[in-house]
Design an enzyme around this catalytic site. Structure first.
Site, mmCIF file in Angstrom:
data_model
loop_
_atom_site.group_PDB
_atom_site.id
_atom_site.type_symbol
_atom_site.label_atom_id
_atom_site.label_comp_id
_atom_site.label_asym_id
_atom_site.label_seq_id
_atom_site.Cartn_x
_atom_site.Cartn_y
_atom_site.Cartn_z
ATOM 1 N N ILE A 23 36.463 38.439 51.953
ATOM 2 C CA ILE A 23 37.201 39.672 51.683
ATOM 3 C C ILE A 23 36.312 40.911 51.702
ATOM 4 C CG2 ILE A 23 39.169 38.708 50.424
ATOM 5 C CD1 ILE A 23 37.608 39.385 47.811
ATOM 6 N N ASP A 134 25.008 54.166 40.762
ATOM 7 C CA ASP A 134 25.644 54.079 42.085
ATOM 8 C C ASP A 134 27.164 54.212 41.955
ATOM 9 O OD1 ASP A 134 25.883 53.797 44.820
ATOM 10 O OD2 ASP A 134 25.578 51.624 44.826
ATOM 11 N N ARG A 138 33.635 53.760 46.540
ATOM 12 C CA ARG A 138 33.489 52.432 47.154
ATOM 13 C C ARG A 138 33.148 51.364 46.126
ATOM 14 N NH1 ARG A 138 29.218 55.542 48.414
ATOM 15 N NH2 ARG A 138 27.305 54.947 47.331
ATOM 16 N N ASN A 139 32.630 51.765 44.976
ATOM 17 C CA ASN A 139 32.306 50.824 43.904
ATOM 18 C C ASN A 139 33.351 50.802 42.788
ATOM 19 O OD1 ASN A 139 29.979 49.693 44.991
ATOM 20 N ND2 ASN A 139 28.701 51.390 44.242
ATOM 21 N N ASP A 152 29.925 46.659 40.028
ATOM 22 C CA ASP A 152 28.489 46.773 40.319
ATOM 23 C C ASP A 152 27.657 47.434 39.224
ATOM 24 O OD1 ASP A 152 28.646 45.433 42.643
ATOM 25 O OD2 ASP A 152 28.488 47.155 43.965
HETATM 26 P P1 ADP Z 1 27.589 45.621 47.625
HETATM 27 O O1 ADP Z 1 27.559 46.363 46.326
HETATM 28 O O2 ADP Z 1 26.526 44.577 47.736
HETATM 29 O O3 ADP Z 1 27.646 46.521 48.818
HETATM 30 P P2 ADP Z 1 30.287 45.117 46.889
HETATM 31 O O4 ADP Z 1 30.229 44.564 45.526
HETATM 32 O O5 ADP Z 1 30.583 46.574 47.011
HETATM 33 O O6 ADP Z 1 28.959 44.796 47.662
HETATM 34 O O7 ADP Z 1 31.363 44.307 47.710
HETATM 35 C C1 ADP Z 1 31.725 44.637 49.038
HETATM 36 C C2 ADP Z 1 33.252 44.653 49.198
HETATM 37 O O8 ADP Z 1 33.800 43.398 48.798
HETATM 38 C C3 ADP Z 1 33.939 45.686 48.307
HETATM 39 O O9 ADP Z 1 34.010 46.949 48.907
HETATM 40 C C4 ADP Z 1 35.318 45.073 48.132
HETATM 41 O O10 ADP Z 1 36.153 45.419 49.211
HETATM 42 C C5 ADP Z 1 35.025 43.588 48.122
HETATM 43 N N1 ADP Z 1 34.927 43.101 46.714
HETATM 44 C C6 ADP Z 1 33.823 43.061 45.934
HETATM 45 N N2 ADP Z 1 34.105 42.581 44.705
HETATM 46 C C7 ADP Z 1 35.427 42.330 44.680
HETATM 47 C C8 ADP Z 1 36.360 41.836 43.682
HETATM 48 N N3 ADP Z 1 35.951 41.519 42.447
HETATM 49 N N4 ADP Z 1 37.646 41.722 44.033
HETATM 50 C C9 ADP Z 1 38.062 42.064 45.286
HETATM 51 N N5 ADP Z 1 37.264 42.526 46.250
HETATM 52 C C10 ADP Z 1 35.955 42.665 45.974
#
Ligand code: ADP
Length: 270
Positions: A23, A134, A138-139, A152
């Site tokens: 996802i 951060d 997006r987070n 995050d």
């Molecule tokens: P990173 O911080 O390493 O870049 P992320 O934690 O932002 O990675 O995750 C990347 C993508 O995965 C997010 O933008 C989101 O779309 C999806 N994602 C991450 N965590 C979840 C979650 N708990 N539930 C649904 N989607 C998630």
């Protein structure tokens, strides 16, 4: 860290996890949907062993943080690196949520609701003396019932985007953090101002058409983004106080929350 996590029941069993679809893509590996003991979960995989060890340390911090506006950690699995298991946020990140739905679907009360959700999560982190570093749309992830939650947190110290100066998210980072690496709750407040701008512009990229160097230079000289189209002036003035050059002139999250509460009261009384 491993011992502490296992003692407190945060080490999960790989046998009880069913992995589903991919996802998302994280910086260190893919994110999958899954089911753990009947509950829908998200699983972030970290393949590199060195990074996994650093993340494991940080997850011990996350186990102590619980709030309705923070994505909840359910536990970790040590198996071919590290799997971080969190609650599943079915509606994905806030940027995509706003971009795909747009003005015709999401009204200003909902925008304000998301702003308040994030602010409450950050108010809680501030009360725990934790700096996110951060914070950006997006987070922020959206749950099945449309609650916005900060993700995050607690992991950013090992996140190279934040620990490596060359990779800082320039458009979200306060000037004193960019220049002198002075990260604080007040630099999170600056980022929160950018996040407000992202929300009220329905997921636009901040400082449209400006290069990172241009943003650094101009912001230092006092340049600030204009209000997004149709943004209530009271919300724009909140963005502007978040972007005070002087960190101590910016409000804390508690103060911001009170102001947003009042806005909400005006827009949707009762
Ligand atoms: P990173 O911080 O390493 O870049 P992320 O934690 O932002 O990675 O995750 C990347 C993508 O995965 C997010 O933008 C989101 O779309 C999806 N994602 C991450 N965590 C979840 C979650 N708990 N539930 C649904 N989607 C998630």
């Amino acid at each position: 860290a491993e011992l502490e996590l296992s003692k407190n029941g945060w080490l999960l069993d790989i046998e009880k996890l069913t992995l589903g679809e991919n996802i998302g893509e994280g910086e260190f590996g893919a994110v999958y949907e899954g089911v753990y003991m009947g509950q829908r979960v998200a699983v972030k995989t970290i393949k590199c062993d060195v990074t996994a060890q650093a993340f494991l340390q940080e997850t011990t911090v996350m186990t102590k943080l619980q709030h309705k506006n923070l994505v909840r950690l359910l536990g970790v699995i040590l198996h071919k690196g590290l799997h971080i298991v969190t609650e599943l946020m079915t509606k994905g990140n806030l940027v995509n949520f706003l971009r795909t739905r747009g003005r015709s679907v999401v009204n200003s009360v909902q925008l304000l609701r998301f702003s308040l959700d994030v602010c409450e999560g950050m108010d809680y982190l501030e009360s725990k003396k934790l700096v996110h570093r951060d914070l950006a749309a997006r987070n922020v992830l959206i749950s099945d019932d449309n609650v916005a939650k900060v993700s995050d947190f607690g992991l950013t110290k090992v996140d190279s985007k934040v620990s490596d100066k060359a990779k800082l998210p320039v458009k979200w980072t306060a000037p004193e953090a960019l220049k002198k690496e002075k990260f604080s709750t007040k630099s999170d407040v600056w980022s929160y101002g950018i996040l407000l701008w992202e929300i009220f512009s329905y997921g636009r990229q901040p400082y449209p058409k400006m290069s990172l160097q241009e943003v650094k230079d101009k912001v230092e000289q006092g340049y600030r983004m204009e209000a997004p189209e149709d943004c209530p002036p009271s919300v724009y003035s909140l963005m502007r106080v978040c972007w005070e050059q002087e960190p101590r002139k910016r409000p804390g999250f508690h103060k911001l929350r009170e102001k947003l509460d009042r806005e909400m009261e005006k827009l949707s009384p009762g």
